[in-house]
Design a protein around this motif. Structure first.
Motif, PDB file in Angstrom:
ATOM      1  N   MET A 189      -6.381  -3.888   6.334  1.00  0.00           N
ATOM      2  CA  MET A 189      -5.313  -4.049   5.348  1.00  0.00           C
ATOM      3  C   MET A 189      -5.018  -5.511   5.044  1.00  0.00           C
ATOM      4  O   MET A 189      -4.101  -5.814   4.283  1.00  0.00           O
ATOM      5  CB  MET A 189      -4.044  -3.356   5.857  1.00  0.00           C
TER       6      MET A 189
ATOM      7  N   GLN B 153      -6.185   4.414   8.777  1.00  0.00           N
ATOM      8  CA  GLN B 153      -7.013   3.242   8.501  1.00  0.00           C
ATOM      9  C   GLN B 153      -6.839   2.188   9.598  1.00  0.00           C
ATOM     10  O   GLN B 153      -5.759   2.063  10.177  1.00  0.00           O
ATOM     11  CB  GLN B 153      -6.630   2.628   7.148  1.00  0.00           C
TER      12      GLN B 153
ATOM     13  N   ALA C  62       0.837  -1.199   0.000  1.00  0.00           N
ATOM     14  CA  ALA C  62       0.000   0.000   0.000  1.00  0.00           C
ATOM     15  C   ALA C  62       0.867   1.242   0.000  1.00  0.00           C
ATOM     16  O   ALA C  62       2.079   1.186   0.222  1.00  0.00           O
ATOM     17  CB  ALA C  62      -0.917  -0.005   1.220  1.00  0.00           C
ATOM     18  N   LYS C  63       0.249   2.388  -0.259  1.00  0.00           N
ATOM     19  CA  LYS C  63       0.912   3.677  -0.176  1.00  0.00           C
ATOM     20  C   LYS C  63       0.622   4.293   1.187  1.00  0.00           C
ATOM     21  O   LYS C  63      -0.313   3.888   1.879  1.00  0.00           O
ATOM     22  CB  LYS C  63       0.420   4.600  -1.291  1.00  0.00           C
TER      23      LYS C  63
ATOM     24  N   GLU D 296      -2.784   5.385   1.962  1.00  0.00           N
ATOM     25  CA  GLU D 296      -3.757   4.301   2.074  1.00  0.00           C
ATOM     26  C   GLU D 296      -3.675   3.588   3.413  1.00  0.00           C
ATOM     27  O   GLU D 296      -4.541   2.776   3.735  1.00  0.00           O
ATOM     28  CB  GLU D 296      -3.533   3.290   0.945  1.00  0.00           C
ATOM     29  N   VAL D 297      -2.630   3.867   4.187  1.00  0.00           N
ATOM     30  CA  VAL D 297      -2.414   3.182   5.463  1.00  0.00           C
ATOM     31  C   VAL D 297      -2.755   4.084   6.643  1.00  0.00           C
ATOM     32  O   VAL D 297      -3.491   3.690   7.549  1.00  0.00           O
ATOM     33  CB  VAL D 297      -0.953   2.697   5.568  1.00  0.00           C
TER      34      VAL D 297
END
Length: 511
Positions: A281, A276, A268-269, A272-273
């Motif tokens: 994930m 979250q 992931a980028k 995106e982490v």
């Protein structure tokens, strides 16, 4: 009142800013020697300005005034000169080329020895007596030596700074800024010294301000051109370079920080982490297990926890992760510090090693270690069973005629056929070379064991195809029954081997 305000601005404001710069440089990198020395020098200069403020606003008596000057002000100036020399040696990289002991001696011994002489009566200042009455003071020999030492220190510093050369442009600029500040300070002191003789009352109050040029140049040199990063910069770089995936989560399991290794692991980028839930994930099948682990970790208090978990990435790739976690109090908030290591390859290697410990590498059958373990376990149950011992006939001839690869293929062919004959609870083993055994827990009668042996021979009747050759693979089989033929592992195996050799001998006599 106006005079007091002006003097406070003249001396108090510089003292405050010098203290601020000292703390700023210190906390920029308090483990670096140059930073610590610069911070100490600026702190001493701040104290010097504070003393000047006190001298000009409190009107102390002569004895107190003399004591402060001799025992506080002059030692501060001496310490500043010694530290200044040490700083110049550092920024010009002299410690890399010359003896550390020599450079430290040059920096501290001359002025340090002079400091010891300051309290001597009449050394720095001498009282003038007129008609038996004590009058004004004149400078003594010690003061002259102090001036000479200052000139010597400044001269050495200017020479080293002016002659410094470096291919590193940042280092060169840092030294040049330092040199400019030093030259401006010296120019100020010389100018004030010349004017002070004629305009003493007006000039003496601005005499200390020359040191501010050097102080500002030190600050600019270190904060703008220093190659040493701050604590936060260093730890952030270390955080990103660590090969293990590191995540910082809040108490709700939301990711607040993730290093590069974590992003690569999760595929992931950063955007995106961060923000979250960690469980989101991973593959939907594993979300509940990840969530349960985070809850368990939160209830562990300050006790570190460890867990190995098999899970899947969002793209479905399987992996084995080792999770090490601990709870941290960050600004009065409980955070979860999680280190994730992808141990998939290590686990695969571990499983492969474990597999080879109990299996034959060529045929995939269980090996001698497994046979010994299973045989003893079966005997412990005190139940009847049969043991078949098999030996490949003419194995040496196959190797000599067709080559060792053909021999390996013959062993694999035989192992496959024997393995296919084993039913539930039955196991086939390769003991080594061309020796195989078949353990039959459900067979208690000799006739049933002989029937099984006949089926194996029938299965092996079809020749094996190797390259463009058809090779006959035949076997001799010995049968042993527990406990009739042996009530110990060694006895049963020996009896079964003897039966196999008798079968081999009888088969050869029929050919």
């Amino acid at each position: 009142m106006l005079t007091l305000l002006i003097l406070t601005i003249l001396y108090g404001v510089p003292a405050f800013f010098l203290l601020y710069m000292a703390l700023e440089i210190h906390f920029k990198n308090r483990l670096n020697l140059l930073h610590r020395l610069s911070s100490a020098m600026l702190l001493l200069t701040s104290v010097w300005f504070s003393i000047e403020l006190w001298k000009n606003t409190s009107n102390p008596d002569a004895a107190l005034f003399k004591g402060v000057v001799l025992y506080i002000e002059y030692p501060i100036l001496c310490l500043s000169m010694m530290i200044g020399m040490h700083q110049v040696f550092l920024i010009t990289n002299k410690f890399e080329r010359y003896s550390k002991t020599l450079l430290m001696a040059v920096s501290y011994v001359p002025m340090g020895l002079f400091m010891l002489t300051i309290p001597l009566n009449g050394w720095m200042y001498q009282e003038l007596s007129v008609f038996g009455q004590t009058g004004s003071q004149q400078t003594g020999l010690g003061f002259s030596i102090f001036v000479v030492l200052n000139l010597a220190y400044y001269t050495v510093e200017i020479i080293m700074l002016a002659w410094f050369r470096s291919k590193n442009e940042t280092e060169f600029k840092k030294v040049r800024v330092w040199l400019k500040g030093l030259l401006l300070s010296i120019a100020w002191f010389i100018t004030v010294g010349i004017l002070e003789a004629k305009f003493y009352e007006y000039i003496r109050s601005i005499s200390p301000f020359g040191i501010l040029f050097l102080a500002l140049s030190i600050r600019i040199s270190i904060l703008k051109y220093s190659s040493f990063p701050t604590y936060e910069e260093r730890f952030l770089k270390l955080f990103q370079l660590i090969p293990d995936a590191i995540l910082l989560l809040n108490k709700k399991g939301i990711v607040t920080e993730a290093n590069t290794a974590a992003l690569n692991l999760l595929g992931a980028k950063n955007g995106e982490v961060r923000g979250q839930p960690l469980a989101s994930m991973f593959h939907p099948e594993d979300k509940e297990r990840i969530s349960d682990y985070l809850v368990q970790m939160a209830h562990n208090g300050n006790k570190p926890s460890f867990m190995e978990i098999r899970c899947k990435r969002l793209n479905g790739d399987s992996m084995v992760l080792a999770l090490n976690s601990d709870n941290l109090d960050v600004e009065y908030d409980l955070m979860q510090f999680l280190i994730i290591r992808d141990i998939t390859v290590a686990k695969q290697s571990e499983e492969r090693i474990s597999y080879l410990a109990y299996h034959d590498g060529l045929t995939g059958l269980l090996n001698r270690v497994s046979f010994q373990r299973d045989l003893e376990a079966l005997m412990d149950k005190k139940q009847q069973f049969a043991l078949l011992s098999l030996d490949l006939d003419d194995f040496k001839n196959i190797n000599d005629t067709y080559g060792h690869q053909a021999g390996d293929s013959a062993l694999q062919h035989m192992a496959k056929k024997i393995g296919e004959m084993a039913v539930i609870d039955e196991s086939a083993y390769r003991l080594g070379g061309d020796e195989f055994v078949l353990l039959l827990p459900g067979v208690a009668q000799l006739g049933e064991a002989e029937e099984r042996a006949a089926r194996i021979r029938e299965t092996l009747r079809t020749p094996m195809t190797y390259s463009h050759y058809e090779i006959e693979v035949r076997t001799s089989i010995g049968i042993g029954l527990y406990p009739n033929d042996g009530d110990t592992a060694e006895g049963l195996v020996r009896a079964t081997d003897h039966a196999m050799y008798r079968d081999k001998k009888s088969r050869k006599s029929l050919e």
